[in-house]
Each structure stands twice: as C-alpha cells, then as structure tokens.
Design a protein around this motif. Sequence first.
Motif, PDB file in Angstrom:
ATOM      1  N   SER A 235       4.490  10.592  11.646  1.00 23.01           N
ATOM      2  CA  SER A 235       4.871  11.364  10.452  1.00 23.01           C
ATOM      3  C   SER A 235       6.373  11.548  10.386  1.00 23.01           C
ATOM      4  CB  SER A 235       4.213  12.752  10.482  1.00 23.01           C
ATOM      5  OG  SER A 235       2.850  12.626  10.326  1.00 23.01           O
ATOM      6  N   SER A 346       7.355   2.502  -0.023  1.00 18.43           N
ATOM      7  CA  SER A 346       6.568   2.199  -1.225  1.00 18.43           C
ATOM      8  C   SER A 346       6.655   0.705  -1.535  1.00 18.43           C
ATOM      9  CB  SER A 346       7.105   3.010  -2.417  1.00 18.43           C
ATOM     10  OG  SER A 346       8.450   2.642  -2.659  1.00 18.43           O
TER      11      SER A 346
ATOM     12  N   ALA B  20       0.819   2.422  -4.956  1.00 18.86           N
ATOM     13  CA  ALA B  20       1.854   2.059  -3.972  1.00 18.86           C
ATOM     14  C   ALA B  20       3.256   2.018  -4.555  1.00 18.86           C
ATOM     15  CB  ALA B  20       1.520   0.694  -3.361  1.00 18.86           C
ATOM     16  N   PHE B  21       3.391   2.007  -5.877  1.00 18.59           N
ATOM     17  CA  PHE B  21       4.705   1.773  -6.485  1.00 18.59           C
ATOM     18  C   PHE B  21       5.458   3.070  -6.816  1.00 18.59           C
ATOM     19  CE2 PHE B  21       2.491  -2.170  -6.857  1.00 18.59           C
ATOM     20  CZ  PHE B  21       3.461  -3.139  -6.704  1.00 18.59           C
ATOM     21  N   ASP B  22       5.109   4.161  -6.151  1.00 24.10           N
ATOM     22  CA  ASP B  22       5.766   5.439  -6.410  1.00 24.10           C
ATOM     23  C   ASP B  22       6.789   5.711  -5.301  1.00 24.10           C
ATOM     24  OD1 ASP B  22       6.490   8.016  -6.977  1.00 24.10           O
ATOM     25  OD2 ASP B  22       4.647   8.892  -6.156  1.00 24.10           O
ATOM     26  N   ALA B  23       8.028   5.254  -5.516  1.00 21.02           N
ATOM     27  CA  ALA B  23       9.053   5.386  -4.471  1.00 21.02           C
ATOM     28  C   ALA B  23       9.363   6.853  -4.173  1.00 21.02           C
ATOM     29  CB  ALA B  23      10.317   4.657  -4.889  1.00 21.02           C
ATOM     30  N   SER B  26       6.248   8.675  -2.245  1.00 17.00           N
ATOM     31  CA  SER B  26       5.633   8.041  -1.074  1.00 17.00           C
ATOM     32  C   SER B  26       6.032   8.689   0.247  1.00 17.00           C
ATOM     33  CB  SER B  26       5.994   6.553  -1.042  1.00 17.00           C
ATOM     34  OG  SER B  26       7.398   6.406  -0.950  1.00 17.00           O
ATOM     35  N   GLY B  27       7.245   9.234   0.317  1.00 17.70           N
ATOM     36  CA  GLY B  27       7.710   9.835   1.562  1.00 17.70           C
ATOM     37  C   GLY B  27       7.136  11.222   1.816  1.00 17.70           C
ATOM     38  N   GLN B  28       6.727  11.913   0.751  1.00 16.28           N
ATOM     39  CA  GLN B  28       6.186  13.270   0.908  1.00 16.28           C
ATOM     40  C   GLN B  28       4.665  13.265   1.039  1.00 16.28           C
ATOM     41  OE1 GLN B  28       8.831  12.878  -1.597  1.00 16.28           O
ATOM     42  NE2 GLN B  28      10.028  13.428   0.204  1.00 16.28           N
ATOM     43  N   LEU B  30       1.946  12.100   2.657  1.00 14.81           N
ATOM     44  CA  LEU B  30       1.516  11.364   3.852  1.00 14.81           C
ATOM     45  C   LEU B  30       0.071  11.688   4.233  1.00 14.81           C
ATOM     46  CD1 LEU B  30       4.625  11.673   6.250  1.00 14.81           C
ATOM     47  CD2 LEU B  30       4.241  10.099   4.366  1.00 14.81           C
ATOM     48  N   TRP B  32      -2.292  10.835   7.827  1.00 13.33           N
ATOM     49  CA  TRP B  32      -2.287  10.254   9.189  1.00 13.33           C
ATOM     50  C   TRP B  32      -0.912   9.693   9.565  1.00 13.33           C
ATOM     51  CZ3 TRP B  32      -6.887   7.022   7.140  1.00 13.33           C
ATOM     52  CH2 TRP B  32      -7.999   7.858   6.980  1.00 13.33           C
ATOM     53  N   GLY B  33       0.140  10.292   9.063  1.00 12.90           N
ATOM     54  CA  GLY B  33       1.498   9.907   9.439  1.00 12.90           C
ATOM     55  C   GLY B  33       2.073   8.766   8.630  1.00 12.90           C
ATOM     56  N   MET B  34       1.277   8.229   7.718  1.00 14.15           N
ATOM     57  CA  MET B  34       1.773   7.097   6.916  1.00 14.15           C
ATOM     58  C   MET B  34       1.648   7.448   5.441  1.00 14.15           C
ATOM     59  SD  MET B  34      -1.455   4.605   7.775  1.00 14.15           S
ATOM     60  CE  MET B  34      -1.614   5.121   9.469  1.00 14.15           C
ATOM     61  N   PRO B  35       2.335   6.696   4.573  1.00 14.08           N
ATOM     62  CA  PRO B  35       2.161   6.976   3.137  1.00 14.08           C
ATOM     63  C   PRO B  35       0.673   6.939   2.767  1.00 14.08           C
ATOM     64  CG  PRO B  35       3.949   5.412   3.464  1.00 14.08           C
ATOM     65  CD  PRO B  35       3.307   5.607   4.807  1.00 14.08           C
ATOM     66  N   TRP B  37      -0.929   5.881   0.266  1.00 16.51           N
ATOM     67  CA  TRP B  37      -1.453   4.614  -0.280  1.00 16.51           C
ATOM     68  C   TRP B  37      -1.757   3.615   0.848  1.00 16.51           C
ATOM     69  CZ3 TRP B  37       1.048  -0.052   0.480  1.00 16.51           C
ATOM     70  CH2 TRP B  37       2.410  -0.005   0.838  1.00 16.51           C
ATOM     71  N   VAL B  38      -1.003   3.686   1.944  1.00 15.88           N
ATOM     72  CA  VAL B  38      -1.264   2.798   3.079  1.00 15.88           C
ATOM     73  C   VAL B  38      -2.583   3.207   3.744  1.00 15.88           C
ATOM     74  CG1 VAL B  38      -0.452   2.014   5.343  1.00 15.88           C
ATOM     75  CG2 VAL B  38       1.179   2.331   3.489  1.00 15.88           C
TER      76      VAL B  38
END
Lengths: 627, 82
Positions: A235, A346, B20-23, B26-28, B30, B32-35, B37-38
């Motif tokens: 995270s 992204s 996935a295309f939301d820059a 995507s960072g906020q 999360l 399981w520690g990942m974006p 969408w991932v």
Amino acid sequence: MSALISFTIYLIFVFVLAGIANRSGKDKAFVKEYFLGSRNIGLWAFAFTYAATAASGGSFMGFPSLIYTHGWVVGWWIAGYMIVPMVALGLFAKRINQVSRIAEAITVPELLRKRFNSSAVGNVATILVVFFMFFFLIAQFKAGAQIMATLLEGVEVYQSVVIAIESATQGIPWIGAADGDYLLCLIVFAVSVIIYTTYGGFRAVVWTDVMQGLVMGLGVVIMLVLTLSQVGGLSNATKQLAEMTPPEFGEFQLVTKTANAEEQRFLRGDWFATSDGQSVVRLKDTTVIPANEVRSPAFEGLRLTTPSEIEKIKAGLDSSVDIVTEVAIEPTPYAYGADTKGVYTSAPGPSQNNPMGFFTVFLAFSFFAFWNFSGAGQPSYMVRQMAYKDTVTLRRSMVMVAVYFSLIYFPLVMIFTSSRILLPGMEIHPDRVMPEMAQLLTANAGVPWLAGLLVAAPFAAVMSSVDSFLLLVSSSVVRDIYQENINPNASEKQVKRLSYCVTIALGIIGVLAVLHPPKFLQSLIVFASAGLGACFLIPMVVGLYWRRMTAAAAVAGMIAGGATILILYSIGRVKYGEFSEYLLLGFHPFIWSVVVTAAVVFIVSITGKEPDSSLQQKFFGNSKADA
Amino acid sequence: MLGTWVVFAAWTLTYNGLHAFDAEGSGQNLLWGMPRWVALGIVVPWGTGFCLTCWFALRFMKDTDLGGEESSEKPEQGEEAK
C-alpha cells in the motif's frame, strides 16, 4: 564476491545434472532420447520444463523493465497468463501427443510432414522454425551476457580479463568492435549452455529446466518478501507511486567551478545536482571533464521530476563535489504522462514516444490472445507436449503450471512497481533493473551472498530457454533436413555426431550474430513468438482436429502466417524508423496473422482435393466425424 | 477452451476498460495494497482462472490411452537409427 560464489555453485549443479541425464539415457535409442527424452517425461519434469521454457529472458529482464517504465498497467499487459495453462495445454496437448505417437514423430516439422504425408509441409515448417527461432536465440544470448556482466562488474580479476580480451581482439573484424565485458560474458554464457545441451540432449534440458524452474520460483518469492519489507508494504509503495511523474531525457553538460590539471572521469549511472538545485541528473554513459577544462562535452542523461525522488537522491550526493549539470539540449517530456500524477497506477501508462500512452484497450485484447494462443503455437512447447508419458501427467501438470505462472508473473508486477521507490532513474538502462534490484535488496538486507541466487533466477530463465531452442533448431536440421532429404539411411553414429556438431555450430553462429546486440530485447522476443505462433498455431490445431485439411493448405497457411508478421513488422520499421510492429487498426500483428492463416487454411482445404482415405483413417480412425 | 478465453478476456477488458483509466483516483482507491482496478480486474479473475484450471484438470478432463509406443531400447550395432 559472495554473490559470485553462490552463482558459481548454481552453475556447477547445472552441469552435474546434465551429466546424470546423459548417463541415464545411455540405453535408449539415440534420436528419440536426444530430441524427445524417449517420450517418457513425468509430472515434475513436464510441468517445470513447460513453465521454464515459457519464462525466458524476456520474463526476467524485458518484463521487469516494462513494469518499471510503465507501472501497474503492465499487470494488464500480462493478464492473459491467468488462463494460459488451461487454454494452451487444454487446446491440443492430449491430441498432439496421440498423433505424434501414431506418426512416430520426434520433431514438429516431422509431425506435420507425416500428418499430411508431404515433404513440402515438413521442409517449409523446418525453414520457418529455424528462421524465427534464431531471433529467439540471439535475444536470449544477449540477456544472458547482460546478467553476467552485472554480477561481475565489481570483480577485480574480471576487469583484468576484460582488458586482456579487449587488447587481444583489437583489430579483428566484427569481433574487435564488441565491448570487452559483453564479449567475455557472452562467450562464457554461450559455452556453458552449449556444452550441457550438446552433452545431455533433451533429458538434460528437461532436468536442468526443473532445477532452473525451482530457482526462478524461489528467487521471485524471496525477492517479493525483501521488496515489500523494504518499501514498507505494498500500500505504501502504491501510494508513493501514485505521486510520481515520469522523468525527462535530454542532453546535459557537467560544469565545475575550478579546472583540474587531470581529466575527471564519471561513471554510467552517477548522479549530479542541476545548477539551479531544483533537480538531479543521471549519466547514461561514462563522461569526462577534460584536463584544464571546466565543462564536459554534452552527454545523454535523465532528469527526475518527482520531488520525493529528487530529495532522496540529493540527500545521498557527496556535498564536497562542486560539479553540477547544465542543460545542453532542453529535455523532451514524455509524449503521454508528463507532469501527471497517478500515471503509474492507471492505464494507459506513461509513454516516452506514444501520445496515446503505453497500453490501449485494443492492445489489451491483442495481448490477452497473444499469450494464450501464440504460446500454444510455439514449437518449443509443442515438442514438450509430444514428450509426456500419459494423461495423468498432463492433468496434474496443468495445475502445477498454473501455480507456477501465478507465483512468477503477478509477483513480478508487485516487485517492479515497488522498485521505482527503491531504485529511481533506472529508465536510463531499464533492461538492467532486475539484477540491479537483486543486488540492492540483498545488500540492504545484509545478505549480499543471496544476490547470487536472485540473479541466478533470470539467468536460469535465459539458460532454460536457450537450451530448448538450441535443441529444437538442431533437431530440425538433423531430423528434418539431413535424415529426411540428404541421407535417409544414416547410421545412429552418424546422426549422433551430426547432432552434436549442429548444436555446437548453432551456438557459435548465435554468438557471432549477437556480438553487436539488438537494442530491443523484448521486441525481438515478441517478434519471434508472434512469428512462430503465426506459422504453426492454426495449421497445427486444424490439422490435428480436421481430417479434411490438405497438405497444400498447411503449406499456404504457414507461409501466409509468417508473411503477415514480416509485412506488418516491415511496415512498422519503415513507419517508425526502428524495429517495431505496425498495429493495423490498433491490433497486434499476431491477431491479423491468425485471421489470415485461418482463412487461407479453410479456403485452400475446401477448394482442394480431399486427402487420401488411408491417411484420414490413420490419424482419425474410421469415423467420419471429426475429433 | 475458446469459451473460457472469451469469458476471461471479456471480464478483464470490460472491467479495466471502465475503471483503469482514472489517473487521479487510482492512487487513493486501493484494495489489497494495489489500485482497485488491478485487484478486481486482474487478481480476482486470475484467482478464478486458477480455480477453474484445477477443476478442469483434476475433475473434468478424462484420462485417455495415448496409443502404443515403439520400443525405446537402443538398436543393435549397425541398425539404422530411423
């Protein structure tokens, strides 16, 4: 040095295994044993040789560099692997094994030749295997040499040998122009693989693949644990990644306040602050400030744009050095993603040259198909599917391969998205991020000897691919050219001697071809995979299941598939001025090649004469219904 | 096989194409520690694909006789290899 020792131990194990494999196959008929392991490969061996052949130098060198450069979107790029074991093995692993037993075929071209009872099919298949496989070989040789060079960089004896080699080869055409360190590592790597492949044949390749597969799996798991502990958890790494913006590439000059009487030399990868103190610049190559000068010639470099990265690098700079960088040619921002936060977390991911970004939905579709179907169409996988001993082995291997791919590919995405936090500025030499990361992680953890094992993982990947490809190409030459066309009555002794000679000759030609390596390792691997998949996927699948398919259709399909790939890559070369594919309507050339090949195979088959009934009966039995 | 491929391709392409295309977010956002969408567009289908593969290989796929095998013993001295 401790890393080098553990790495050497690994190499010794590989040779011991090859020796044991050679002894165990002594009582078997040479050709079937040397090229197919007597069609008696069990669970562990089949699963690991299949998985290790898939995980090539591209997986451990090119793939990490893509993740590092473009961020989390590369997880989407590789997502097709989630069902590769089921689709690629389920598609025809059982049927190809069955048909190869009926045909008593040892190689893929031989299987196709016997299935269609046509020498033309076998000859075209052989030419295409040798052509596309050669690109694979040279890409792997380059990767192997690069890994060794990274591991040996700080070793004194190695530096002396490099200097000796450089002076010995000076003036020799072609060879003399190669870098000494690269040349040395390339020769050591190539000799090691050629010896154990020549000596042990298919069984040695399979056994060493098992060991190499275990090393790769273990290496990735250890690396994941070390990475996550050093970045403070996934995270934390993703949050920091979301704040990052892409660097800028440009030309810079080193400037000092006072001239020095002696030349000042700075190494590739060294960092310097900018003259305004706002950023830092990294050197792409060795750079000098000449004696009695205050300014270096212009050099290529990379300037960071993320404040946290800049502060981190500045904190580590030697404050007593009064050298700064000035801009010679203003850096060019990324075509997509410049100054944009969140671009690494992204889609489509940052891109230096493409204003649309790294990854579009069309490409996502292309690669989801590519990994599954191009993989199924690779002769190096097909020959493994001809070698397992029974269907219990196949079924259990599917599960093991699924576990293995899950343990390798997605963890690599987690490791190398996090690696941006630990190793800023690696865009300057992205193909080296894996070995650099291995050394950094183990040094930080206080276990530098472990770097040898971690570096052995990509090395194992490269070795396991090179040995498979060497054997595949040599089997095509010996079995499908020599035995089929030149000397059908060759004795076992003649075939044995020729097999050894061809394997060695191929290795030497590969080394000579890659002395001046291509710039784009991953592009070359994707090109070779696409070419082989294009030539063999549809003709093989349709030929295995459709009794009506003709020999003319097989020849036309293989040529059409290969030609589609070559044409679209040639257009890409002309359009972009570098080795690159042309994405017609946004789709990868592999997709177009499948469409073209399928159409050609179908049309030529139904317009041609129905195959001989005895041939149909041999491979499909009496029933008219297709399998 | 083709049906399986179509279902999983549709899942990842549709979900990620939409999310996935939301820059900025995507960072906020999360999981399981990942974006997010991932996690939902790659990790969850990957896990599902893994379970399906296990079921297919261990439960669904039937064992088949692959056919007879020529003797793999070494031929007599002077015998042709082919």
